[in-house]
Write a protein that holds these residues in place. Structure first.
Motif, mmCIF file in Angstrom:
data_model
loop_
_atom_site.group_PDB
_atom_site.id
_atom_site.type_symbol
_atom_site.label_atom_id
_atom_site.label_comp_id
_atom_site.label_asym_id
_atom_site.label_seq_id
_atom_site.Cartn_x
_atom_site.Cartn_y
_atom_site.Cartn_z
ATOM 1 N N SER A 157 0.846 -1.195 0.000
ATOM 2 C CA SER A 157 0.000 0.000 0.000
ATOM 3 C C SER A 157 0.874 1.235 0.000
ATOM 4 C CB SER A 157 -0.854 0.053 1.259
ATOM 5 O OG SER A 157 -1.768 -0.991 1.260
ATOM 6 N N PHE A 158 0.417 2.247 -0.675
ATOM 7 C CA PHE A 158 1.140 3.519 -0.617
ATOM 8 C C PHE A 158 0.172 4.658 -0.894
ATOM 9 C CE2 PHE A 158 1.546 4.722 -5.132
ATOM 10 C CZ PHE A 158 1.073 3.561 -5.722
ATOM 11 N N HIS A 159 0.617 5.868 -0.581
ATOM 12 C CA HIS A 159 -0.200 7.065 -0.780
ATOM 13 C C HIS A 159 0.477 7.925 -1.836
ATOM 14 C CE1 HIS A 159 -1.511 6.477 3.701
ATOM 15 N NE2 HIS A 159 -1.845 5.458 2.908
ATOM 16 N N PHE A 160 -0.328 8.636 -2.588
ATOM 17 C CA PHE A 160 0.251 9.412 -3.681
ATOM 18 C C PHE A 160 -0.542 10.687 -3.911
ATOM 19 C CE2 PHE A 160 1.253 10.584 -7.985
ATOM 20 C CZ PHE A 160 2.627 10.349 -8.038
ATOM 21 N N TYR A 161 0.142 11.836 -3.726
ATOM 22 C CA TYR A 161 -0.527 13.115 -3.947
ATOM 23 C C TYR A 161 0.259 13.992 -4.922
ATOM 24 C CZ TYR A 161 -3.487 11.954 0.027
ATOM 25 O OH TYR A 161 -4.377 11.343 0.864
ATOM 26 N N ARG A 162 1.254 13.399 -5.589
ATOM 27 C CA ARG A 162 2.096 14.211 -6.491
ATOM 28 C C ARG A 162 1.446 14.276 -7.868
ATOM 29 N NH1 ARG A 162 7.411 10.602 -5.340
ATOM 30 N NH2 ARG A 162 7.012 10.304 -3.120
ATOM 31 N N ASP A 163 2.221 14.789 -8.797
ATOM 32 C CA ASP A 163 1.739 14.880 -10.171
ATOM 33 C C ASP A 163 1.449 13.478 -10.705
ATOM 34 O OD1 ASP A 163 2.008 17.092 -12.583
ATOM 35 O OD2 ASP A 163 2.088 14.972 -13.212
ATOM 36 N N PRO A 164 0.283 13.268 -11.310
ATOM 37 C CA PRO A 164 -0.091 11.920 -11.747
ATOM 38 C C PRO A 164 0.954 11.244 -12.635
ATOM 39 C CG PRO A 164 -1.966 13.388 -11.939
ATOM 40 C CD PRO A 164 -0.800 14.250 -11.556
ATOM 41 N N THR A 165 1.647 12.023 -13.440
ATOM 42 C CA THR A 165 2.621 11.393 -14.341
ATOM 43 C C THR A 165 3.752 10.726 -13.572
ATOM 44 O OG1 THR A 165 3.706 13.532 -14.487
ATOM 45 C CG2 THR A 165 2.179 12.961 -16.273
ATOM 46 N N GLU A 166 4.020 11.228 -12.357
ATOM 47 C CA GLU A 166 5.102 10.629 -11.549
ATOM 48 C C GLU A 166 4.706 9.256 -11.002
ATOM 49 O OE1 GLU A 166 6.811 13.116 -8.499
ATOM 50 O OE2 GLU A 166 6.469 14.915 -9.716
ATOM 51 N N LEU A 167 3.421 8.969 -11.056
ATOM 52 C CA LEU A 167 2.943 7.692 -10.515
ATOM 53 C C LEU A 167 3.297 6.513 -11.421
ATOM 54 C CD1 LEU A 167 1.204 6.106 -8.446
ATOM 55 C CD2 LEU A 167 -0.811 6.778 -9.760
ATOM 56 N N VAL A 168 3.289 6.794 -12.715
ATOM 57 C CA VAL A 168 3.418 5.705 -13.700
ATOM 58 C C VAL A 168 4.653 4.828 -13.471
ATOM 59 C CG1 VAL A 168 3.578 5.194 -16.167
ATOM 60 C CG2 VAL A 168 2.065 7.022 -15.347
ATOM 61 N N PRO A 169 5.863 5.411 -13.273
ATOM 62 C CA PRO A 169 7.037 4.538 -13.118
ATOM 63 C C PRO A 169 6.895 3.534 -11.982
ATOM 64 C CG PRO A 169 7.703 6.850 -13.258
ATOM 65 C CD PRO A 169 6.217 6.833 -13.203
ATOM 66 N N TYR A 170 6.214 3.946 -10.901
ATOM 67 C CA TYR A 170 6.063 3.016 -9.773
ATOM 68 C C TYR A 170 5.125 1.865 -10.111
ATOM 69 C CZ TYR A 170 8.332 6.647 -7.028
ATOM 70 O OH TYR A 170 9.226 7.544 -6.544
ATOM 71 N N LEU A 171 4.186 2.127 -11.021
ATOM 72 C CA LEU A 171 3.214 1.067 -11.365
ATOM 73 C C LEU A 171 3.748 0.131 -12.429
ATOM 74 C CD1 LEU A 171 -0.139 3.081 -11.351
ATOM 75 C CD2 LEU A 171 1.103 2.039 -9.463
ATOM 76 N N GLU A 172 4.807 0.566 -13.085
ATOM 77 C CA GLU A 172 5.354 -0.284 -14.148
ATOM 78 C C GLU A 172 6.268 -1.380 -13.614
ATOM 79 O OE1 GLU A 172 6.913 2.641 -16.794
ATOM 80 O OE2 GLU A 172 5.023 2.789 -17.899
ATOM 81 N N ILE A 173 6.611 -1.254 -12.355
ATOM 82 C CA ILE A 173 7.452 -2.302 -11.742
ATOM 83 C C ILE A 173 6.603 -3.564 -11.575
ATOM 84 C CG2 ILE A 173 8.762 -2.917 -9.657
ATOM 85 C CD1 ILE A 173 9.150 0.157 -9.262
ATOM 86 N N ASP A 174 7.249 -4.698 -11.785
ATOM 87 C CA ASP A 174 6.532 -5.969 -11.657
ATOM 88 C C ASP A 174 6.585 -6.432 -10.200
ATOM 89 O OD1 ASP A 174 5.194 -8.214 -12.266
ATOM 90 O OD2 ASP A 174 6.888 -9.266 -13.177
#
Lengths: 516, 392
Positions: A399-416
């Motif tokens: 679980s994690f929290h995210f309030y930054r720019d949405p584009t910064e989220l993508v790299p974290y979700l691409e990890i397997d």
């Protein structure tokens, strides 16, 4: 001269006002100082301090005991004195403090304890340790009631330091053969000898709960995606929630949540307000009502434990242990629970409490919850995606929290990832004030959520938004007293203070209904 | 460390391999070193972490000639028990071993024993429990199964028991004999060391007993001492009851008064001493030991202490009483109290007068009574005399 006369008058008037104000402040402070009751209690050595700081779990098996029949009161006293011996012994090993040893060890065994501690101290070593559980089996109780022999299977934890530098930490499960003697009304340790251990795994009862298979949540043999929302009622956020618990209001809100297409709510259990180690039965009953209501509305609940908790020190672990035992063992078969989120944003405590201390505590408490409730999932709600896989062995999903720019989220979700991922808090405020330069509008909020939900859809992850309502009164201990900080926190909701649905509400509803 | 452990297991390739050369069973206090063999001859610094009876102990040592030796100067190596050893190289676990430290049993042990309760009742139902264990010179209990000998000696007989130790202890029960007294119990291991205890067998519950009394004369003179005494009180097994046992005496007088007194036994006999009453009466005395037994009831009569005396009525309206003599014909002592009651139909006057040389006088004329016939009653030492007088 004529001109300066009004100036002098003004100067005098201002001086008079300033001096009056100053005197007023000084006198009011003085009066307040003398009228405030002294904190006398704090000056005394707290009686029963061990009970405050140290409460390991214990259980007795008396079935095979020889000798005299054990009396209930005596057993209580033996337990109290014997466990206290650990408390004082641990203090000796951590701080060289010899207080209490004379009362809890006979002369001969005290000499051994002190010598062993002196040898450690000579090497510059100390340990911070605590025992977590004691399984006690009474072997013998003498006819005159002055001697007992028992076995104690202890699970303990220690951190070893050399010259104040952390060396290592570990759990230890060991069995001790113990003889206690009753001397001067104290049950003192005469012998304590580590013997061969017999570890029996706990019995787990399985019930239909959400499970994890690979990187997916599964419920009732079908993949499950959490579409969640963090929840406080509009009028009673944070510490006002449980003291103003209102079932009718809750039903109304759960109805809104369900109709907006959400299937999960995330709630918070404030540690102190719930009574710490002595759980408040009213709050527990209310928690049960909340879970039952969630069940009624077909909602799953992520229960976030230890909100506003700072007792990470090893010496205090048993208190957290009692707290978590009381909650998780009571609800271990409740179908409405999605997961136990052990702590909200513990990474924010790394600087103040020490990263190592916090992680060791989290690892401990996760293991303990697994013991008390083997059925439900466990996670840690990290405030930042950088910590997603910390303690990955102890959690069931990340679980994690995210309030930054949405584009910064993508790299974290691409990890397997090897386990499912849940974006546990995300959202955008719609706060604007004339003095706040970074103001956002409701349109901005909808835009942000539109981008975030787009990313969620692309990567097919579970999520929980922050939050359902805009709040009117946020307690100071949440974000402090600065008006713009409070203002931001007040305006994260999908529904505004006048109970009107914001644009974001409809957007999220539409997303939820089409997202599986 | 869970994290550290995990990393350590995956990186054993890079870590040196070690083997514990010390035996897995060692004698406490006789361990010279803990020795590991290492597959490298590099001066690697290794850390040994030992979990022992009283906490954690850690030591560092450097590899030398493919060996690493840890000193055992710490007191923890003097303790028996299960020691868990973990050897680290940096953060990696190289080996985990268990060493069992056993107590030194080559020398005769010290016997540690406890006994209680120390006071029991005769009759064979009550018992004392004796707990014994043997310790080596470093205070480590000998292993489970060590045989401990318990001896009970009382008067002309002895009982011998042996018991093998269970965890940290062995115990036996010695039941009481029928005789009361002070047996001695000794606890020993192979006659090497001995612990002795005295226990006291108290007599069991007392049987019923009898009362008797003794006094110099039977008269109620208010001074003479009467001693009420029990016979020798014994328990159901014939043991004289313990000294100091409390016996309560209850005395009922013929006037309906109840008195209570308490005596403690010495040599099985309890007594109380009481002054005789000041007037004639009968005592009925009973004694009991609370909850257990009671005596027969005896009766003690007290006779009047003065003999019948004369009352004269003189012309000058005086009452002359006496001479009043005691049971040995002597005049009653000066200031002996006399109650004089003068009664007519509607008048009753009482006076207390005192004797002098066996005589007492009362000037009735000065009392201002109306003329008429009166009855005079005089009581002294339980003796009551009456007379009719005419006041003119």
């Amino acid at each position: 001269m004529r001109r300066s006369k009004p100036l002098y008058f003004l100067y005098l008037a201002i001086s008079f006002l300033a001096i009056s104000l100053l005197l007023f402040i000084v006198f009011s402070r003085l009066i307040a100082y003398f009228k405030t009751a002294d904190q006398v209690a704090g000056r005394f050595y707290a009686l029963g301090q061990k009970a405050v700081n140290y409460r390991p779990v214990f259980q007795w098996d008396l079935d095979l005991a020889a000798g005299r029949q054990m009396e209930e009161q005596t057993l209580e006293k033996i337990t109290d004195h014997y466990l206290s011996s650990y408390y004082y012994h641990n203090k000796l090993l951590a701080y060289g403090n010899k207080v209490g040893l004379k009362d809890h060890f006979t002369d001969r065994s005290r000499a051994k304890v002190l010598q062993a501690a002196a040898d450690m101290s000579q090497e510059g070593q100390k340990t911070h340790s605590t025992t977590i559980s004691h399984d006690l089996t009474l072997d013998f109780y003498s006819e005159d009631g002055t001697l007992v022999v028992f076995k104690d299977r202890v699970t303990s934890y220690f951190q070893l330091y050399q010259e104040d530098e952390f060396i290592l930490s570990d759990y230890d499960t060991a069995q001790y053969d113990v003889m206690l003697l009753l001397e001067d009304n104290f049950w003192r340790v005469r012998h304590k000898i580590r013997s061969d251990i017999l570890v029996e795994p706990g019995v787990k009862v399985k019930s239909p709960c959400i499970e994890v298979r690979g990187d997916q949540f599964v419920y009732d043999d079908k993949p499950f995606t959490s579409k969640g929302i963090n929840y406080y009622p509009a009028k009673f956020p944070w510490d006002k929630f449980w003291v103003n618990f209102d079932l009718e209001l809750l039903k109304k809100d759960f109805n809104i949540i369900r109709s907006a297409g959400f299937n999960t709510v995330r709630i918070f259990i404030p540690y102190e307000q719930f009574g710490g180690p002595d759980l408040n039965p009213t709050h527990l009953d209310n928690l049960e009502r909340l879970l039952d209501t969630a069940q009624e509305y077909d909602l799953k609940v992520i229960v976030t434990l230890f909100d506003f908790f700072l007792g990470y020190q090893t010496e205090n672990w048993t208190l957290a242990d009692r707290h978590v035992e009381g909650i998780t063992s009571r609800f271990k078969t409740h179908d409405a629970i999605f997961a136990w989120d052990v702590k909200n944003e513990p990474d924010l405590d790394f600087d103040t409490a020490g990263k190592n201390e916090v992680k060791e505590w989290l690892s401990f408490i996760l293991k303990r919850i697994k013991g008390f409730d083997p059925n439900h999932l466990l996670t840690i709600g990290w405030s930042s995606p950088e910590f997603i896989t910390e303690l990955h062995e102890d959690v069931d999903y990340y679980s994690f929290h995210f309030y930054r720019d949405p584009t910064e989220l993508v790299p974290y979700l691409e990890i397997d990832y090897d386990k499912p991922l849940l974006l546990e808090e995300t959202g955008q405020h719609s706060y604007s004030a004339w003095f706040y330069p970074f103001r956002k509008t409701r349109k901005d909020q909808a835009q942000y959520l539109s981008e975030i939900t787009g990313i969620i859809r692309t990567h097919n992850i579970s999520y929980a938004l922050w939050t359902l309502y805009d709040f009117k009164n946020i307690p100071d201990n949440v974000v402090g007293t600065l008006p713009w900080r409070k203002g931001i926190q007040e305006n994260f909701g999908l529904i505004d203070k006048r109970n009107r649905r914001k644009k974001a509400f409809d957007l999220v509803k539409e997303f939820n209904l089409g997202y599986e | 460390m869970t994290g550290i452990l995990m990393v350590a297991f995956w990186n054993t390739q890079a870590s040196p391999r070690v083997k514990l050369l010390s035996k897995d069973t060692l004698v406490a206090g006789q361990v010279e070193e803990i020795l590991y063999q290492v597959d490298r001859d590099e001066p690697l610094s290794l850390r040994l972490v030992v979990l022992h009876n009283f906490g954690v102990y850690s030591q560092k040592a450097t590899v030398n000639n493919c060996m690493v030796s840890f000193k055992t100067s710490s007191v923890i190596w003097d303790h028996s028990g299960r020691f868990e050893l973990t050897l680290y190289y940096q953060d990696k676990v190289l080996s985990k071993n268990i060493i069992t430290m056993v107590p030194g049993t080559s020398y005769a042990p010290e016997v540690e024993a406890y006994c209680g309760p120390k006071q029991i009742l005769a009759g064979g139902e009550d018992f004392t429990m004796v707990i014994g264990s043997s310790l080596d010179s470093l205070d480590n209990p000998w292993p489970v199964g060590t045989e401990i000998t318990y001896r009970y000696v009382f008067k002309s007989h002895a009982k011998l028991r042996t018991a093998k130790t269970k965890v940290l202890h062995s115990y036996v029960r010695f039941y009481s004999d029928n005789e009361s007294g002070t047996p001695v119990i000794s606890v020993a291991k192979d006659n090497s060391s001995r612990n002795e205890f005295d226990i006291t067998i108290y007599p069991n519950h007392p049987k019923s007993f009898k009362l008797s009394y003794d006094r110099a004369h039977p008269y109620a003179d208010g001074k003479q001492i009467t001693t009420i005494v029990t016979n020798e009180i014994i328990d159901t097994l014939g043991n004289r009851i313990a000294d100091g046992s409390m016996v309560y005496f209850e005395i009922n007088t013929s006037y309906g008064e109840i008195m209570q007194a308490m005596g403690t036994t010495v040599g099985g006999i309890a007594d109380i001493t009481l002054p005789a009453p000041a007037k004639a009466m009968d005592w009925s005395v009973r004694a009991y030991i609370e909850d257990y037994s009671q005596s027969n009831t005896i009766s003690i009569p007290y006779l009047p202490s003065v003999k019948p005396f004369a009352i004269q009525w003189t012309k000058d309206q005086q009452l002359i009483i006496g001479p009043v003599t005691g049971f040995l014909q002597q005049y009653v002592p000066n200031y002996t109290e006399m109650e004089v009651m003068i009664c007519a139909d509607h008048t009753e006057v009482t006076r207390t007068i005192y004797s002098r040389e066996g005589m007492a006088f009362l000037d009735v004329g000065e009392m201002g009574l109306e003329k008429g016939t009166y009855t005079v009653t005089v009581g002294c030492g339980g003796q009551i005399k009456g007379k009719t007088i005419m006041i003119k």
